[in-house]
Design a protein around this motif. Structure first.
Motif, PDB file in Angstrom:
ATOM      1  N   GLY A   1       0.809  -1.216   0.000  1.00 26.06           N
ATOM      2  CA  GLY A   1       0.000   0.000   0.000  1.00 26.06           C
ATOM      3  C   GLY A   1       0.838   1.260   0.000  1.00 26.06           C
ATOM      4  N   ASN A   2       0.470   2.207   0.885  1.00 31.90           N
ATOM      5  CA  ASN A   2       1.158   3.505   0.907  1.00 31.90           C
ATOM      6  C   ASN A   2       2.373   3.532   1.820  1.00 31.90           C
ATOM      7  OD1 ASN A   2       0.069   3.558   3.497  1.00 31.90           O
ATOM      8  ND2 ASN A   2      -1.513   5.054   2.988  1.00 31.90           N
ATOM      9  N   LEU A   3       2.697   2.423   2.459  1.00 38.45           N
ATOM     10  CA  LEU A   3       3.882   2.276   3.317  1.00 38.45           C
ATOM     11  C   LEU A   3       3.804   3.061   4.623  1.00 38.45           C
ATOM     12  CD1 LEU A   3       6.924   2.304   0.831  1.00 38.45           C
ATOM     13  CD2 LEU A   3       5.627   0.357   1.714  1.00 38.45           C
ATOM     14  N   ASP A   4       2.642   3.562   4.972  1.00 39.15           N
ATOM     15  CA  ASP A   4       2.521   4.331   6.216  1.00 39.15           C
ATOM     16  C   ASP A   4       2.906   3.507   7.444  1.00 39.15           C
ATOM     17  OD1 ASP A   4       1.769   6.594   4.922  1.00 39.15           O
ATOM     18  OD2 ASP A   4      -0.360   6.495   5.459  1.00 39.15           O
ATOM     19  N   ASP A   5       2.487   2.250   7.472  1.00 38.78           N
ATOM     20  CA  ASP A   5       2.803   1.420   8.634  1.00 38.78           C
ATOM     21  C   ASP A   5       4.295   1.133   8.727  1.00 38.78           C
ATOM     22  OD1 ASP A   5       2.649  -0.036   6.308  1.00 38.78           O
ATOM     23  OD2 ASP A   5       1.677  -1.786   7.203  1.00 38.78           O
ATOM     24  N   LEU A   6       4.943   0.899   7.575  1.00 36.88           N
ATOM     25  CA  LEU A   6       6.388   0.660   7.569  1.00 36.88           C
ATOM     26  C   LEU A   6       7.146   1.910   8.023  1.00 36.88           C
ATOM     27  CD1 LEU A   6       8.461  -1.557   6.822  1.00 36.88           C
ATOM     28  CD2 LEU A   6       8.639  -0.495   4.570  1.00 36.88           C
ATOM     29  N   LYS A   7       6.679   3.070   7.583  1.00 35.09           N
ATOM     30  CA  LYS A   7       7.306   4.322   7.987  1.00 35.09           C
ATOM     31  C   LYS A   7       7.191   4.530   9.491  1.00 35.09           C
ATOM     32  CE  LYS A   7       7.383   9.293   7.016  1.00 35.09           C
ATOM     33  NZ  LYS A   7       6.812  10.394   6.206  1.00 35.09           N
ATOM     34  N   LYS A   8       6.042   4.207  10.067  1.00 38.26           N
ATOM     35  CA  LYS A   8       5.855   4.349  11.515  1.00 38.26           C
ATOM     36  C   LYS A   8       6.783   3.422  12.282  1.00 38.26           C
ATOM     37  CE  LYS A   8       1.022   5.871  11.311  1.00 38.26           C
ATOM     38  NZ  LYS A   8      -0.401   5.507  11.601  1.00 38.26           N
ATOM     39  N   GLU A   9       6.981   2.212  11.772  1.00 30.52           N
ATOM     40  CA  GLU A   9       7.895   1.276  12.425  1.00 30.52           C
ATOM     41  C   GLU A   9       9.317   1.816  12.415  1.00 30.52           C
ATOM     42  OE1 GLU A   9       7.633  -2.934  11.462  1.00 30.52           O
ATOM     43  OE2 GLU A   9       5.688  -2.560  10.529  1.00 30.52           O
ATOM     44  N   PHE A  10       9.733   2.351  11.290  1.00 26.79           N
ATOM     45  CA  PHE A  10      11.077   2.920  11.211  1.00 26.79           C
ATOM     46  C   PHE A  10      11.215   4.149  12.118  1.00 26.79           C
ATOM     47  CE2 PHE A  10      11.868   0.614   7.132  1.00 26.79           C
ATOM     48  CZ  PHE A  10      13.085   0.073   7.486  1.00 26.79           C
ATOM     49  N   GLU A  11      10.191   4.974  12.170  1.00 28.55           N
ATOM     50  CA  GLU A  11      10.236   6.151  13.037  1.00 28.55           C
ATOM     51  C   GLU A  11      10.423   5.747  14.492  1.00 28.55           C
ATOM     52  OE1 GLU A  11       6.600   8.150  12.121  1.00 28.55           O
ATOM     53  OE2 GLU A  11       7.505   9.413  10.556  1.00 28.55           O
TER      54      GLU A  11
ATOM     55  N   ALA B   1      11.689   2.939  15.678  1.00 28.97           N
ATOM     56  CA  ALA B   1      13.019   2.355  15.858  1.00 28.97           C
ATOM     57  C   ALA B   1      14.100   3.431  15.863  1.00 28.97           C
ATOM     58  CB  ALA B   1      13.296   1.336  14.758  1.00 28.97           C
ATOM     59  N   PHE B   2      14.016   4.361  14.926  1.00 25.44           N
ATOM     60  CA  PHE B   2      15.031   5.410  14.846  1.00 25.44           C
ATOM     61  C   PHE B   2      15.001   6.322  16.069  1.00 25.44           C
ATOM     62  CE2 PHE B   2      15.303   5.374   9.893  1.00 25.44           C
ATOM     63  CZ  PHE B   2      15.905   4.126   9.964  1.00 25.44           C
ATOM     64  N   LYS B   3      13.817   6.554  16.619  1.00 30.38           N
ATOM     65  CA  LYS B   3      13.727   7.362  17.836  1.00 30.38           C
ATOM     66  C   LYS B   3      14.471   6.683  18.983  1.00 30.38           C
ATOM     67  CE  LYS B   3       9.477  10.051  17.195  1.00 30.38           C
ATOM     68  NZ  LYS B   3       8.137  10.386  17.764  1.00 30.38           N
ATOM     69  N   HIS B   4      14.325   5.378  19.091  1.00 30.93           N
ATOM     70  CA  HIS B   4      15.016   4.658  20.156  1.00 30.93           C
ATOM     71  C   HIS B   4      16.533   4.667  19.948  1.00 30.93           C
ATOM     72  CE1 HIS B   4      11.052   3.094  21.331  1.00 30.93           C
ATOM     73  NE2 HIS B   4      11.630   2.751  22.465  1.00 30.93           N
ATOM     74  N   ILE B   5      16.963   4.524  18.692  1.00 28.74           N
ATOM     75  CA  ILE B   5      18.405   4.592  18.431  1.00 28.74           C
ATOM     76  C   ILE B   5      18.935   5.970  18.804  1.00 28.74           C
ATOM     77  CG2 ILE B   5      20.214   4.481  16.680  1.00 28.74           C
ATOM     78  CD1 ILE B   5      18.536   2.483  15.148  1.00 28.74           C
ATOM     79  N   LYS B   6      18.191   7.003  18.415  1.00 23.33           N
ATOM     80  CA  LYS B   6      18.640   8.373  18.682  1.00 23.33           C
ATOM     81  C   LYS B   6      18.612   8.684  20.171  1.00 23.33           C
ATOM     82  CE  LYS B   6      18.562  12.733  16.227  1.00 23.33           C
ATOM     83  NZ  LYS B   6      17.957  13.462  15.089  1.00 23.33           N
TER      84      LYS B   6
END
Length: 334
Positions: free
Chosen positions: A107-117, A119-124
Motif C-alpha cells: 500500500g502507501n507504506l505508512d505502517d512501515l514508515k511508523k515502524e522505522f520512526e 526504531a530510529f527514535k530509540h536509536i537516537k
C-alpha cells in the motif's frame, strides 16, 4: 559500511516470550522517546521504474538515481546490461503480476514508515548523534537482496510479500520465513547495530562470535521493545520453545566439545551459519543456534549487571568478560 541481508542471518509462545522478554526489555520499557525527533524519508522508486516505457527512459532513470544504482546493483548507471535487464523486467507479464501483488501488499507504506520512526527514535535516544539513513523502496523481480548501510537502506519490496507471494526468493525453505513484511525493520535494525557493536579484531574465538550476535540482538530488542523475539532471531515458535527448554543440553554440547574458544572457521560456521539443523547437537536443534545462545549469554549479562546501559554493552569488546560476568551455565531461570 554496507550489509546485505543474506550475509547476516535474518510468533513466539507465551512461555518463551515471558521468560526471555522479562530480562531483555527492562531498559527499553523505561525509555521515553516522545521528545525525540527523527526525519524518516522513504523514496519509492518501484512506481516510476515500472512505468518506464523504453530503454531510453530506463537510461535516463538510472542516470538520475546513480547512488541507488551503484549501491543496489553494484554497477555503473550506464551499464547496458542493466538497461537490458530492467527492460525485460518491466515488460515481462508474469513479473508484472508480482509487482501488482507487491503494491497490494504494501500500500502507501505508512505502517512501515511508523515502524522505522519508532526504531530510529530509540536509536537516537541512546545515540544522539545518530543520523537517520535514507530509505528507498524498489522492485527488482527477486534479483537483489535488502541493502543496509549507515546512510542508505534499499528494500526490494517483492522479497517481503510473504508465503502468499506468486514468486518467492530463491532460498531454502528454512530461510524463507524471514522474507515477510514483519521482518523488515527488525532485520534492518540488527544490521544497523554493527556500527555500534565493538569487537576485538584479535579475538577469533567462537565465543567472540556468540557475544557479537548476542549484542546485536540485544540492541534490536532495546530499539524495538514491542516486537516478538521470533522476529528478531528469525526462528519459528517451535524452534524457540525447543531451544529455550533444551538450552542445558545445548550448553553442555558447547562445553563438552570445548567449542567456546574454537577458532577453526569451518567448525564455528556449523553453529553460527545458515543450516536447517545443527545435527551435531540434534535433529531438533535449529541452525544458527550459536547466535541464539550468544543472545542468552548477553541477556544474562544484563540481568546480572542491571546498571550497564545499552551503550556501555555495545562498547564492550571483551567477549570473555561479558561471558564470565553473565554467569550463564545453560540455565532457564532468570
Amino acid at each position: 559500511m554496507k550489509y546485505r541481508i543474506l550475509g547476516f542471518f535474518c510468533f513466539i509462545s507465551s512461555c518463551f516470550y515471558a521468560c526471555q522478554n522479562s530480562e531483555s526489555t527492562t531498559e527499553a520499557s523505561d525509555v521515553d522517546v516522545s521528545k525525540v525527533t527523527v526525519n524518516v524519508s522513504i523514496e519509492r522508486l518501484e512506481e516510476p521504474l515500472m512505468q518506464l516505457k523504453n530503454k531510453e527512459e530506463i537510461k535516463s532513470f538510472l542516470e538520475k538515481h546513480r547512488t541507488f544504482v551503484e549501491t543496489f546493483y553494484q554497477t555503473p548507471a550506464n551499464d547496458p546490461g542493466l538497461v537490458d535487464r530492467l527492460d525485460l523486467l518491466i515488460h515481462h507479464p508474469a513479473i508484472h503480476e508480482l509487482y501488482e501483488q507487491t503494491q497490494q501488499k504494501f500500500g502507501n507504506l505508512d505502517d512501515l514508515k511508523k515502524e522505522f520512526e519508532a526504531a530510529f527514535k530509540h536509536i537516537k535516544y541512546h545515540y544522539p548523534d545518530f543520523k537517520e539513513p535514507k530509505i528507498i523502496t524498489t522492485f527488482a523481480g527477486l534479483d537483489n537482496e535488502l541493502v543496509v548501510s549507515d546512510s542508505l537502506i534499499i528494500i526490494p519490496l517483492e522479497s517481503f510479500i510473504g508465503p502468499k507471494a506468486k514468486y518467492r526468493p530463491q532460498h531454502p525453505n528454512y530461510m524463507l520465513k524471514r522474507y515477510d513484511k514483519p521482518y523488515i525493520v527488525p532485520t534492518v535494525v540488527t544490521l544497523l547495530s554493527r556500527k555500534y557493536n565493538k569487537i576485538d579484531i584479535n579475538d577469533r574465538t567462537l565465543l567472540a562470535d556468540l557475544i557479537f550476535y548476542g549484542k546485536s540482538f540485544e540492541f534490536t530488542r532495546a530499539v524495538i521493545p514491542n516486537v516478538a523475539d521470533s522476529l528478531l532471531v528469525a526462528y519459528a515458535d517451535s524452534n524457540l520453545v525447543k531451544s529455550w527448554h533444551n538450552q542445558g543440553q545445548i550448553w553442555a554440547h558447547f562445553i563438552d566439545n570445548k567449542l567456546l574458544y574454537e577458532t577453526n572457521d569451518r567448525i564455528k560456521d556449523k553453529y553460527i551459519g545458515e543450516r536447517p539443523y545443527v545435527t551435531e547437537i540434534g535433529s531438533d536443534c535449529p541452525g544458527r543456534i550459536g547466535q541464539w545462545l550468544g543472545w542468552r549469554i548477553v541477556s544474562r549479562y544484563r540481568t546480572e549487571n542491571p546498571k550497564i546501559t545499552l551503550v556501555e554493552l555495545m562498547q564492550n569488546a571483551n567477549a570473555r568478560e561479558i561471558f564470565e560476568q553473565s554467569k550463564y551455565k545453560g540455565q532457564t531461570e532468570d
